[in-house]
Design a protein around this motif. Structure first.
Motif, mmCIF file in Angstrom:
data_model
loop_
_atom_site.group_PDB
_atom_site.id
_atom_site.type_symbol
_atom_site.label_atom_id
_atom_site.label_comp_id
_atom_site.label_asym_id
_atom_site.label_seq_id
_atom_site.Cartn_x
_atom_site.Cartn_y
_atom_site.Cartn_z
ATOM 1 N N ARG A 210 0.855 -1.189 0.000
ATOM 2 C CA ARG A 210 0.000 0.000 0.000
ATOM 3 C C ARG A 210 0.884 1.229 0.000
ATOM 4 O O ARG A 210 1.750 1.385 0.848
ATOM 5 C CB ARG A 210 -0.879 -0.008 1.248
ATOM 6 N N GLU B 20 -1.608 7.720 -2.571
ATOM 7 C CA GLU B 20 -3.013 8.012 -2.283
ATOM 8 C C GLU B 20 -3.198 9.477 -1.904
ATOM 9 O O GLU B 20 -4.167 10.112 -2.314
ATOM 10 C CB GLU B 20 -3.522 7.105 -1.155
ATOM 11 N N ALA C 230 -10.967 5.405 8.184
ATOM 12 C CA ALA C 230 -11.427 4.573 7.072
ATOM 13 C C ALA C 230 -10.264 4.193 6.179
ATOM 14 O O ALA C 230 -10.199 3.065 5.679
ATOM 15 C CB ALA C 230 -12.503 5.314 6.277
ATOM 16 N N CYS C 231 -9.327 5.107 5.985
ATOM 17 C CA CYS C 231 -8.155 4.821 5.158
ATOM 18 C C CYS C 231 -7.290 3.751 5.812
ATOM 19 O O CYS C 231 -6.840 2.813 5.152
ATOM 20 C CB CYS C 231 -7.347 6.097 4.931
ATOM 21 N N GLY D 211 -8.618 0.276 5.424
ATOM 22 C CA GLY D 211 -8.522 -0.437 4.150
ATOM 23 C C GLY D 211 -9.079 0.298 2.943
ATOM 24 O O GLY D 211 -8.828 -0.112 1.819
ATOM 25 N N LYS D 212 -9.847 1.358 3.129
ATOM 26 C CA LYS D 212 -10.381 2.094 1.977
ATOM 27 C C LYS D 212 -9.316 3.008 1.415
ATOM 28 O O LYS D 212 -8.408 3.436 2.115
ATOM 29 C CB LYS D 212 -11.577 2.938 2.390
ATOM 30 N N SER D 213 -9.468 3.320 0.143
ATOM 31 C CA SER D 213 -8.534 4.286 -0.435
ATOM 32 C C SER D 213 -8.859 5.663 0.135
ATOM 33 O O SER D 213 -9.987 5.948 0.511
ATOM 34 C CB SER D 213 -8.638 4.298 -1.960
ATOM 35 N N ALA E 141 -11.557 7.581 -1.847
ATOM 36 C CA ALA E 141 -12.902 7.043 -1.637
ATOM 37 C C ALA E 141 -13.414 7.394 -0.243
ATOM 38 O O ALA E 141 -14.583 7.758 -0.071
ATOM 39 C CB ALA E 141 -12.906 5.534 -1.826
ATOM 40 N N ALA E 142 -12.560 7.313 0.760
ATOM 41 C CA ALA E 142 -12.963 7.634 2.130
ATOM 42 C C ALA E 142 -13.365 9.099 2.244
ATOM 43 O O ALA E 142 -14.370 9.424 2.880
ATOM 44 C CB ALA E 142 -11.834 7.310 3.106
ATOM 45 N N GLU F 105 -16.793 9.655 0.469
ATOM 46 C CA GLU F 105 -17.916 9.219 1.301
ATOM 47 C C GLU F 105 -18.177 10.210 2.435
ATOM 48 O O GLU F 105 -19.325 10.489 2.768
ATOM 49 C CB GLU F 105 -17.638 7.834 1.870
#
Length: 114
Positions: free
Chosen positions: A24, A29, A52-53, A56-58, A61-62, A65
């Motif tokens: 990762r 990111e 959230a990152c 596991g979320k990118s 995307a986090a 949302e």
């Protein structure tokens, strides 16, 4: 009296040091997020986005949302503020009886004392 001494263990770290997830690239990111939203440079990200990152979320995307949730909450507040304010319902008899007609002369004489 004998003094009892207890050996207390040294304080442990509250959060163990986390190692970066293998494969990762957080720097990439962050760069992608800054390219998509340049206004975020120099700003601190909200804690829930970071959590959230790390979960596991990118990062992009986090944050997306998070922003959609913020917009949805703002719309709900606007709807509530635009709703007509209704006065509280009060008792009909709390103010006493209303006289919609003039007093009847018979009742005036009947109600008068002797």
């Amino acid at each position: 009296m004998e003094e009892v001494k207890q050996d207390l263990p040294e304080e442990e770290a509250i959060l163990p040091e986390e190692e970066a997830a293998p494969g990762r690239d957080y720097a990439a990111e962050v760069k992608a997020l800054y390219e998509a939203r340049p206004e975020l440079r120099g700003e601190q990200l909200p804690d829930e986005v970071v959590a959230a990152c790390v979960g596991g979320k990118s990062l992009t995307a986090a944050y997306g949302e998070y922003m959609s949730r913020q917009r949805r909450e703002a719309r709900m507040e606007q709807r509530q503020s635009r709703a007509p304010r209704r006065p509280a319902v009060k008792s009909v008899t709390s103010g006493g009886a209303t006289q919609s007609q003039g007093e009847d002369p018979f009742l005036r004489g009947f109600n008068a004392g002797w």
